[in-house]
Design a protein around this motif. Sequence first.
Motif, mmCIF file in Angstrom:
data_model
loop_
_atom_site.group_PDB
_atom_site.id
_atom_site.type_symbol
_atom_site.label_atom_id
_atom_site.label_comp_id
_atom_site.label_asym_id
_atom_site.label_seq_id
_atom_site.Cartn_x
_atom_site.Cartn_y
_atom_site.Cartn_z
ATOM 1 N N PHE A 96 -20.719 39.976 41.570
ATOM 2 C CA PHE A 96 -19.590 39.213 41.044
ATOM 3 C C PHE A 96 -19.691 39.083 39.532
ATOM 4 O O PHE A 96 -18.695 39.224 38.811
ATOM 5 C CB PHE A 96 -19.541 37.834 41.690
ATOM 6 N N ALA A 97 -20.888 38.833 39.051
ATOM 7 C CA ALA A 97 -21.075 38.651 37.606
ATOM 8 C C ALA A 97 -20.795 39.938 36.839
ATOM 9 O O ALA A 97 -20.110 39.920 35.810
ATOM 10 C CB ALA A 97 -22.484 38.157 37.317
ATOM 11 N N THR A 98 -21.332 41.064 37.314
ATOM 12 C CA THR A 98 -21.135 42.319 36.580
ATOM 13 C C THR A 98 -19.673 42.732 36.577
ATOM 14 O O THR A 98 -19.192 43.338 35.609
ATOM 15 C CB THR A 98 -21.998 43.439 37.180
ATOM 16 N N LEU A 99 -18.947 42.390 37.632
ATOM 17 C CA LEU A 99 -17.532 42.785 37.705
ATOM 18 C C LEU A 99 -16.600 41.801 37.004
ATOM 19 O O LEU A 99 -15.578 42.206 36.448
ATOM 20 C CB LEU A 99 -17.102 42.930 39.170
ATOM 21 N N HIS A 100 -16.949 40.521 37.027
ATOM 22 C CA HIS A 100 -15.969 39.513 36.606
ATOM 23 C C HIS A 100 -16.409 38.579 35.480
ATOM 24 O O HIS A 100 -15.558 37.965 34.840
ATOM 25 C CB HIS A 100 -15.560 38.657 37.808
ATOM 26 N N LEU A 101 -17.707 38.422 35.251
ATOM 27 C CA LEU A 101 -18.130 37.405 34.295
ATOM 28 C C LEU A 101 -18.394 37.918 32.883
ATOM 29 O O LEU A 101 -18.376 37.138 31.940
ATOM 30 C CB LEU A 101 -19.393 36.698 34.804
ATOM 31 N N GLY A 102 -18.669 39.222 32.745
ATOM 32 C CA GLY A 102 -19.021 39.749 31.434
ATOM 33 C C GLY A 102 -17.985 39.436 30.367
ATOM 34 O O GLY A 102 -18.297 38.851 29.323
ATOM 35 N N ALA A 103 -16.743 39.804 30.632
ATOM 36 C CA ALA A 103 -15.682 39.584 29.645
ATOM 37 C C ALA A 103 -15.391 38.098 29.474
ATOM 38 O O ALA A 103 -15.068 37.635 28.368
ATOM 39 C CB ALA A 103 -14.410 40.323 30.072
ATOM 40 N N VAL A 104 -15.509 37.332 30.556
ATOM 41 C CA VAL A 104 -15.222 35.899 30.490
ATOM 42 C C VAL A 104 -16.245 35.184 29.609
ATOM 43 O O VAL A 104 -15.895 34.365 28.757
ATOM 44 C CB VAL A 104 -15.214 35.291 31.912
ATOM 45 N N LEU A 119 -28.223 34.014 30.784
ATOM 46 C CA LEU A 119 -27.657 34.340 32.090
ATOM 47 C C LEU A 119 -28.670 35.084 32.942
ATOM 48 O O LEU A 119 -29.275 36.062 32.491
ATOM 49 C CB LEU A 119 -26.402 35.215 31.908
ATOM 50 N N GLU A 120 -28.851 34.615 34.171
ATOM 51 C CA GLU A 120 -29.690 35.331 35.128
ATOM 52 C C GLU A 120 -28.847 35.734 36.322
ATOM 53 O O GLU A 120 -28.204 34.883 36.957
ATOM 54 C CB GLU A 120 -30.874 34.484 35.604
ATOM 55 N N LEU A 121 -28.846 37.037 36.613
ATOM 56 C CA LEU A 121 -28.105 37.544 37.764
ATOM 57 C C LEU A 121 -29.066 37.658 38.935
ATOM 58 O O LEU A 121 -30.060 38.376 38.870
ATOM 59 C CB LEU A 121 -27.487 38.909 37.443
ATOM 60 N N ASN A 122 -28.745 36.955 40.007
ATOM 61 C CA ASN A 122 -29.657 36.901 41.135
ATOM 62 C C ASN A 122 -28.871 36.504 42.370
ATOM 63 O O ASN A 122 -28.106 35.541 42.336
ATOM 64 C CB ASN A 122 -30.766 35.877 40.872
ATOM 65 N N ASP A 123 -29.060 37.238 43.465
ATOM 66 C CA ASP A 123 -28.339 36.921 44.690
ATOM 67 C C ASP A 123 -29.040 35.867 45.541
ATOM 68 O O ASP A 123 -28.526 35.474 46.583
ATOM 69 C CB ASP A 123 -28.119 38.193 45.519
ATOM 70 N N ARG A 124 -30.219 35.417 45.128
ATOM 71 C CA ARG A 124 -30.871 34.344 45.881
ATOM 72 C C ARG A 124 -30.287 32.992 45.461
ATOM 73 O O ARG A 124 -29.660 32.855 44.408
ATOM 74 C CB ARG A 124 -32.381 34.354 45.649
ATOM 75 N N MET A 125 -30.513 31.982 46.293
ATOM 76 C CA MET A 125 -30.038 30.636 45.995
ATOM 77 C C MET A 125 -31.057 29.947 45.092
ATOM 78 O O MET A 125 -32.119 29.524 45.543
ATOM 79 C CB MET A 125 -29.875 29.840 47.291
ATOM 80 N N ASP A 134 -28.437 24.934 33.953
ATOM 81 C CA ASP A 134 -27.370 23.972 33.720
ATOM 82 C C ASP A 134 -26.290 24.076 34.790
ATOM 83 O O ASP A 134 -25.696 23.067 35.183
ATOM 84 C CB ASP A 134 -26.734 24.203 32.342
ATOM 85 N N MET A 135 -26.017 25.300 35.241
ATOM 86 C CA MET A 135 -24.978 25.503 36.246
ATOM 87 C C MET A 135 -25.156 26.869 36.899
ATOM 88 O O MET A 135 -25.923 27.708 36.416
ATOM 89 C CB MET A 135 -23.586 25.353 35.626
ATOM 90 N N ALA A 136 -24.421 27.070 38.003
ATOM 91 C CA ALA A 136 -24.484 28.339 38.711
ATOM 92 C C ALA A 136 -23.119 28.659 39.306
ATOM 93 O O ALA A 136 -22.317 27.750 39.578
ATOM 94 C CB ALA A 136 -25.535 28.297 39.824
ATOM 95 N N VAL A 137 -22.860 29.943 39.497
ATOM 96 C CA VAL A 137 -21.685 30.394 40.230
ATOM 97 C C VAL A 137 -22.149 30.741 41.642
ATOM 98 O O VAL A 137 -23.134 31.464 41.818
ATOM 99 C CB VAL A 137 -21.039 31.629 39.567
#
Length: 290
Positions: A96-104, A119-125, A134-137
Amino acid sequence: MRIFVETVDAQSFTAAADRLGLSKQFVSKRIAALEKRLGARLLVRSTRQLRVTDLGLAYHERAQRILEEVDAAEQLITSQTAAPRGLLRLSAPMTFATLHLGAVIAAFMQRHPEVVVELELNDRMVDLIGEGYDMAVRIGALADSSLVARRIAAVPLITSASPDYLRRRGTPSAPGELASHACLTYGRARRGEWTFRVEGRVRKVSVSGPMRANNGEMLRDAAMAGLGIVSLPDFIVAAALADRRLVPVLDKFRPEDINVYVVYPQHRQSSLLVRAFSDFLAERFSATGA
């Protein structure tokens, strides 16, 4: 007080020092000075771990509330005139991050040049509090927790398989038939549960198969190779569906869209930076329909 709270949350002098941008020695000395002033042992140090005493836990609870009030008081004043600034530590799912968050994220940083994003991209909880985020998607149903959650988007969940797999194994006509199919599941459990809408009701179906993974792209690629059926958000499988490397199955039983949330600890509610980025995400995804 802030150094002590960070150290307890991080369970390490080193991790707390990294979060605060200080040296480990400085953190250790300041806590020792705090203990001396209070006349009480707050932490028990050993080579293997850092343990909080009962008095330390009581002090941590009070100190955390005090710091939240201090932050709220400061934000009340600075939010009237100040722009977001400082470090934002963010965790997000890989695809989700690579497709949608980079430009945002780039657009947000252009609007607020005094913001630094880690930013850390990780599929684990991830443990937001314990690991200092501070926050997570997050995508999908949220576990009960003390975190504040804000919905920013909704995405369809699509069940699909390769044409080759369906030629060999047949196309399921109802969710119950998945028991006899190879299903590629997300997560660690040997059996997964997929959700469908059957006769107007939400039904959960147990599925299993030859592969499970905590990354949707890996499961998508396995499905394209003919290893089984997948149930994934459309942003992962959209391109494969468009060129028929995957085809949808059980489409008439498709469940409601899954939600995308931004979540953050309660003590970060007063943060101008957290609020600003949360508002920015909601604004962007509302505009794009992502």
